[in-house]
Scaffold this motif. Structure first.
Motif, mmCIF file in Angstrom:
data_model
loop_
_atom_site.group_PDB
_atom_site.id
_atom_site.type_symbol
_atom_site.label_atom_id
_atom_site.label_comp_id
_atom_site.label_asym_id
_atom_site.label_seq_id
_atom_site.Cartn_x
_atom_site.Cartn_y
_atom_site.Cartn_z
ATOM 1 N N MET A 116 33.969 -8.438 38.660
ATOM 2 C CA MET A 116 35.058 -8.292 37.688
ATOM 3 C C MET A 116 34.913 -9.280 36.537
ATOM 4 O O MET A 116 35.164 -8.936 35.375
ATOM 5 N N ASN A 117 34.488 -10.502 36.852
ATOM 6 C CA ASN A 117 34.329 -11.513 35.808
ATOM 7 C C ASN A 117 33.188 -11.137 34.862
ATOM 8 O O ASN A 117 33.295 -11.321 33.642
ATOM 9 N N SER A 118 32.105 -10.605 35.406
ATOM 10 C CA SER A 118 30.973 -10.174 34.567
ATOM 11 C C SER A 118 31.389 -9.041 33.633
ATOM 12 O O SER A 118 31.063 -9.044 32.440
ATOM 13 N N ILE A 144 31.397 -9.203 29.451
ATOM 14 C CA ILE A 144 30.682 -8.210 28.640
ATOM 15 C C ILE A 144 31.653 -7.528 27.671
ATOM 16 O O ILE A 144 31.353 -7.346 26.487
ATOM 17 N N TYR A 145 32.816 -7.175 28.164
ATOM 18 C CA TYR A 145 33.822 -6.507 27.337
ATOM 19 C C TYR A 145 34.310 -7.434 26.219
ATOM 20 O O TYR A 145 34.403 -7.017 25.054
ATOM 21 N N GLN A 146 34.613 -8.677 26.565
ATOM 22 C CA GLN A 146 35.114 -9.621 25.565
ATOM 23 C C GLN A 146 34.068 -9.893 24.490
ATOM 24 O O GLN A 146 34.402 -10.018 23.308
ATOM 25 N N LYS A 147 32.795 -9.955 24.886
ATOM 26 C CA LYS A 147 31.722 -10.162 23.911
ATOM 27 C C LYS A 147 31.622 -8.967 22.970
ATOM 28 O O LYS A 147 31.502 -9.134 21.744
ATOM 29 N N SER A 148 31.691 -7.752 23.538
ATOM 30 C CA SER A 148 31.596 -6.554 22.693
ATOM 31 C C SER A 148 32.787 -6.453 21.741
ATOM 32 O O SER A 148 32.636 -6.050 20.581
ATOM 33 N N LYS A 203 37.266 -0.756 29.588
ATOM 34 C CA LYS A 203 38.228 -1.851 29.727
ATOM 35 C C LYS A 203 38.181 -2.379 31.154
ATOM 36 O O LYS A 203 38.334 -1.615 32.113
ATOM 37 N N PRO A 204 37.969 -3.681 31.335
ATOM 38 C CA PRO A 204 37.862 -4.245 32.685
ATOM 39 C C PRO A 204 39.168 -4.126 33.465
ATOM 40 O O PRO A 204 40.261 -4.142 32.888
#
Length: 199
Positions: free
Chosen positions: A92-94, A98-102, A124-125
């Motif tokens: 979940m953290n990974s 990835i989502y926040q970076k994108s 969306k995570p």
């Protein structure tokens, strides 16, 4: 006297789509209890903190305001706390990073009016789906449970019971009860939250 009180989860008060969830259990804590059974609620005493540290171990808290997972000794703020060293928490953290970076890259492109490359957007995570205002998403919690991830939810009632801890892993019940008894804390079970004395 200090008490650990167990009672069933009132799912409609806490979760959206509660029908997706199995029946868990809650605990709350009462201290300075008089002979009539009245006293304030909340994990505010030294004994209660020892109980939480011993019974639960180190935790990882989803800080929805900061948008990150952070280490926690005991549950204090409302929200979801994961038990450490679980593979799905790492997953979940990974996904979150990835989502926040994108999203950050997309925000920069939008700011400077640059064309986005034709790459698929990240889903969306699940962590961003968990909290829905004062309530929790039953669908998101159900998905976490499907991945055999163990956690607790901290939820505060304004009027009574103070902080409530909600569990879906019923194997934790015996350890919480055993630890309470070892610390000289009485453990009682009620059939409903309505059976608790108001304060």
């Amino acid at each position: 006297m200090e008490l650990t009180i167990e009672f069933p989860v009132e799912q409609d008060d806490i979760f959206t789509q509660p029908s997706h969830l199995p029946q868990g259990f809650c605990i709350c804590y009462q201290h300075n209890v008089d002979d009539a059974g009245y006293g304030p609620y909340g994990f505010h005493t030294a004994k209660s903190e020892i109980l939480l540290k011993r019974a639960l171990g180190p935790l990882t808290y989803w800080n929805s305001e900061r948008g990150q997972l952070v280490d926690a000794d005991i549950p204090k703020a409302d929200g979801i706390y994961f038990f450490r060293e679980q593979g799905y928490v790492t997953t979940m953290n990974s996904e979150l990073m990835i989502y926040q970076k994108s999203q950050a890259i997309q925000a920069l492109r939008d700011r400077y009016k640059k064309t986005s490359p034709s790459t698929p957007s990240s889903a969306k995570p699940i962590l961003l789906e968990v909290a829905q205002g004062r309530r929790m998403s039953g669908a998101a919690i159900s998905k976490i449970l499907e991945n055999n991830c163990s956690f607790l939810i901290s939820y505060s009632r304004i009027t009574e019971m103070g902080q409530i801890l909600i569990f879906f892993d019923t194997t934790l019940r015996a350890n919480i009860r055993k630890t309470a008894e070892e610390e000289g804390i009485k453990y009682i079970t009620e059939k409903s939250i309505d059976d608790l004395k108001p304060w």
